[in-house]
Design an enzyme around this catalytic site. Structure first.
Site, short mmCIF file in Angstrom:
data_model
loop_
_atom_site.label_atom_id
_atom_site.label_comp_id
_atom_site.label_asym_id
_atom_site.label_seq_id
_atom_site.Cartn_x
_atom_site.Cartn_y
_atom_site.Cartn_z
N ARG A 45 -9.19 57.81 44.24
CA ARG A 45 -9.15 58.47 45.21
C ARG A 45 -7.96 59.43 45.70
NH1 ARG A 45 -13.84 57.36 47.29
NH2 ARG A 45 -14.83 55.48 47.02
N ASP A 46 -8.10 60.59 46.21
CA ASP A 46 -6.85 61.43 46.39
C ASP A 46 -6.29 60.87 47.56
OD1 ASP A 46 -5.28 63.76 47.57
OD2 ASP A 46 -6.24 64.84 45.90
N ILE A 47 -4.79 60.86 47.73
CA ILE A 47 -4.05 60.10 48.52
C ILE A 47 -3.97 61.07 49.95
CG2 ILE A 47 -2.70 58.73 47.30
CD1 ILE A 47 -0.51 60.68 47.53
N ASN A 56 -7.74 73.09 39.52
CA ASN A 56 -6.60 74.03 39.78
C ASN A 56 -5.94 74.33 38.54
OD1 ASN A 56 -7.76 74.28 42.27
ND2 ASN A 56 -6.26 72.82 43.08
N GLU A 65 -0.80 71.56 41.49
CA GLU A 65 0.80 71.05 41.81
C GLU A 65 0.96 69.79 40.81
OE1 GLU A 65 -0.05 69.79 45.93
OE2 GLU A 65 -0.37 71.64 46.64
N VAL A 66 0.06 69.19 40.33
CA VAL A 66 0.38 68.34 39.29
C VAL A 66 0.01 68.81 37.97
CG1 VAL A 66 0.06 65.95 38.37
CG2 VAL A 66 0.21 66.16 41.06
N HIS A 74 -6.83 67.93 36.10
CA HIS A 74 -7.34 66.99 36.73
C HIS A 74 -8.57 67.80 37.71
CE1 HIS A 74 -3.97 68.34 39.25
NE2 HIS A 74 -4.65 68.12 40.33
N HIS A 103 -11.07 67.88 40.92
CA HIS A 103 -10.96 67.48 42.13
C HIS A 103 -12.62 67.27 42.46
CE1 HIS A 103 -7.02 68.20 43.68
NE2 HIS A 103 -7.06 69.08 42.53
#
Length: 116
Positions: A30-32, A88, A96-97, A101, A103
């Protein structure tokens, strides 16, 4: 593994995450900072900077990431009403990371992809 990579540290168990699905090569958690009622990140355990790098280096692993994204959507009850899978890539793409990944987002109407 890259020592300064957030997601590599999650894979290594150094940083906790709420895991929703896992295999020996792919991890979903899960995304924080969720942007929808369901917001799960799907990553390869092996470090690749972005989706293009992953696809070039290991197409089978790229397929495993995408397959798990679909499995997560099913498990989270998103298949009937719809969902998005977003990669992304690069600064202009909003990455951003810099560990590839996907989403998986859904659980409400998501609206237009980009503003007109």
């Amino acid at each position: 593994m890259t020592a300064d990579c957030l997601f590599c540290r999650i894979v290594a168990g150094e940083i906790p995450a709420t895991v929703v699905q896992s295999t020996d090569r792919v991890l979903a958690f899960r995304d924080i900072d969720p942007k929808a009622p369901v917001h799960v990140l799907v990553i390869p355990r092996e470090h690749h900077a972005d989706v293009a790098s992953l696809a070039a280096a290991d197409p089978a692993l790229a397929g495993e990431v995408l397959a798990m994204a679909g499995e997560v959507a099913t498990a989270e009850g998103l298949r009937d009403d719809g969902f998005r899978v977003i990669f992304n890539t690069g600064p202009n793409g909003g990455q951003e990371v810099f560990h590839v990944h996907a989403h998986v987002v859904g659980g409400r109407p998501l609206g237009r992809m980009l503003p007109s």
